[in-house]
Design a protein around this motif. Structure first.
Motif: not given
Length: 77
Positions: A50-53, A29-37
Motif C-alpha cells: 500500500a505504501e509503495l502504491f 489515469s495512473n493516479a486513479l488506477r493506483l487508488e484501487t491498488y
C-alpha cells in the motif's frame, strides 16, 4: 498504429503538444488506477505494498501537475 512523421498535419496539433497532453492524461489515469491498488493492498492488510502504491500515486500526481504547468505555459505563449 503510430506514425513517426506526423507533425500536426493530420491532427492539427503539434506533436510535442499532443505528447504533453498525453503525458498529463497518463499521469492522472495512473493516479486513479493506483487508488484501487492502494485499497486492494489495504484490504489485504499489506501495508508495504500500500505504501509503495501511495508513493507511486504521489509521483503520478506530481508528474501531472508539472505537465499541466508546462502545458499551460506553452499554450499561453
Amino acid at each position: 498504429m503510430t506514425s513517426t512523421t506526423e507533425t500536426g498535419d493530420v491532427t492539427g496539433t503539434r506533436d510535442k503538444d499532443y505528447n504533453l497532453i498525453w503525458y498529463v492524461e497518463a499521469c492522472l489515469s495512473n493516479a486513479l488506477r493506483l487508488e484501487t491498488y492502494v485499497k486492494d493492498a489495504e484490504r489485504d492488510k499489506d501495508t508495504e505494498v500500500a505504501e509503495l502504491f501511495r508513493k507511486a500515486q504521489a509521483d503520478s500526481r506530481k508528474g501531472a501537475e508539472l505537465g499541466k504547468k508546462l502545458l499551460r505555459k506553452r499554450l499561453q505563449g
